[in-house]
Write an enzyme that holds these catalytic residues in place. Sequence first.
Site, mmCIF file in Angstrom:
data_model
loop_
_atom_site.group_PDB
_atom_site.id
_atom_site.type_symbol
_atom_site.label_atom_id
_atom_site.label_comp_id
_atom_site.label_asym_id
_atom_site.label_seq_id
_atom_site.Cartn_x
_atom_site.Cartn_y
_atom_site.Cartn_z
ATOM 1 N N LYS A 52 0.840 -1.202 0.000
ATOM 2 C CA LYS A 52 0.000 0.000 0.000
ATOM 3 C C LYS A 52 0.880 1.259 0.000
ATOM 4 C CE LYS A 52 -3.873 -2.377 2.178
ATOM 5 N NZ LYS A 52 -4.721 -2.645 3.343
ATOM 6 N N GLN A 96 -4.520 -1.781 9.639
ATOM 7 C CA GLN A 96 -4.481 -3.082 8.969
ATOM 8 C C GLN A 96 -5.053 -4.167 9.881
ATOM 9 O OE1 GLN A 96 -3.717 -3.469 5.775
ATOM 10 N NE2 GLN A 96 -3.936 -5.684 5.769
ATOM 11 N N ASP A 119 -10.870 3.021 4.303
ATOM 12 C CA ASP A 119 -11.186 1.591 4.164
ATOM 13 C C ASP A 119 -12.696 1.377 4.051
ATOM 14 O OD1 ASP A 119 -9.275 -0.409 3.963
ATOM 15 O OD2 ASP A 119 -8.738 -0.322 6.088
HETATM 16 N N1 GUN Z 1 -6.969 -6.930 6.013
HETATM 17 C C1 GUN Z 1 -7.372 -7.597 4.916
HETATM 18 N N2 GUN Z 1 -7.962 -6.767 4.031
HETATM 19 C C2 GUN Z 1 -7.929 -5.538 4.585
HETATM 20 C C3 GUN Z 1 -8.377 -4.257 4.144
HETATM 21 O O1 GUN Z 1 -8.951 -4.065 3.067
HETATM 22 N N3 GUN Z 1 -8.152 -3.239 5.018
HETATM 23 C C4 GUN Z 1 -7.544 -3.415 6.221
HETATM 24 N N4 GUN Z 1 -7.388 -2.349 6.997
HETATM 25 N N5 GUN Z 1 -7.124 -4.585 6.652
HETATM 26 C C5 GUN Z 1 -7.307 -5.640 5.832
#
Ligand code: GUN
Length: 291
Positions: A52, A96, A119
């Site tokens: 990311k 995350q 998110d």
């Molecule tokens: N863990 C797995 N997918 C995601 C996501 O899209 N966002 C976040 N914050 N954690 C994740």
Amino acid sequence: MKLLDGRATSASIKEEIAQEVEAFIAKGGRKPHLAAILVGENGASVTYVNAKVKACEKVGFESTLVQLPDTISEEALLAEIEKLNNDATLDGFIVQLPLPEHIDESKVTMAISPEKDVDGFHPENIGLMALNLPTFLPATPYGIVQMLERYEVETSGKHCVVVGRSHIVGSPMSILMGRNAYPGNCTVTLTHSRTTNLMELCRTADILVVALGKPEFVTADYVKEGAVVVDVGITRVKDDSKKSGFRLLGDVKFDEVAPKSSFITPVPGGVGPMTIVSLLRNTLQAAKSRE
Ligand code: GUN
């Protein structure tokens, strides 16, 4: 069979975002700024968060990585979130997931200010999505609908079966596909661990979205001839022949399902890269709305 190529699609969307960022800055806007909180050292989470951050650089965003130990208390994590909520230099941030067991994920999700929740996990943003009002869409489902759109996959009036009801993928995916929009306007069936006739239901799907985290669970027997198959699974399986020591497997047995499907996502290189692009889109949207 046509491949839904997430790598190629995400690369072209990233170029578009980079151009939008340039235009935004040329008009006096500030570089979009995304922060990510990573708690602990879960291998997959470290990889995703690094990807990311790298993607932010690629499109001309500012990025900040906040690394915290997995021993951090819930209270201290909530205090970190409050700091980011109040940080005027940030357009959006994510925490995350998954988090260590002693931390309540829903408390964390709700602590993030909805305007910075790129998110799209905050209940306010989920509610706006359900009402088909403008908001940040959750990254994975948003990535999938962008890919269906790019490949001009017909969705109106189709039967979409979603396997898995997680808050991150299955549940929001079912909402998006049922909305009065394109992609959407599907008749949606959301299946889960208590569903009794899963195989029969899947066999009636025109569009099958599989997000349950069980490697190669969906075999050819689950799939109707000509179906669109979207595989969200990404499980690390030990493989000593690989330098990393593992390989990635989807929830769909690709080799036997691909010949039956009209479109299918590979793993890796399908849904994964699209998820990151969605996060970038949401962050750019946040930056624009702040001007
Ligand atoms: N863990 C797995 N997918 C995601 C996501 O899209 N966002 C976040 N914050 N954690 C994740």
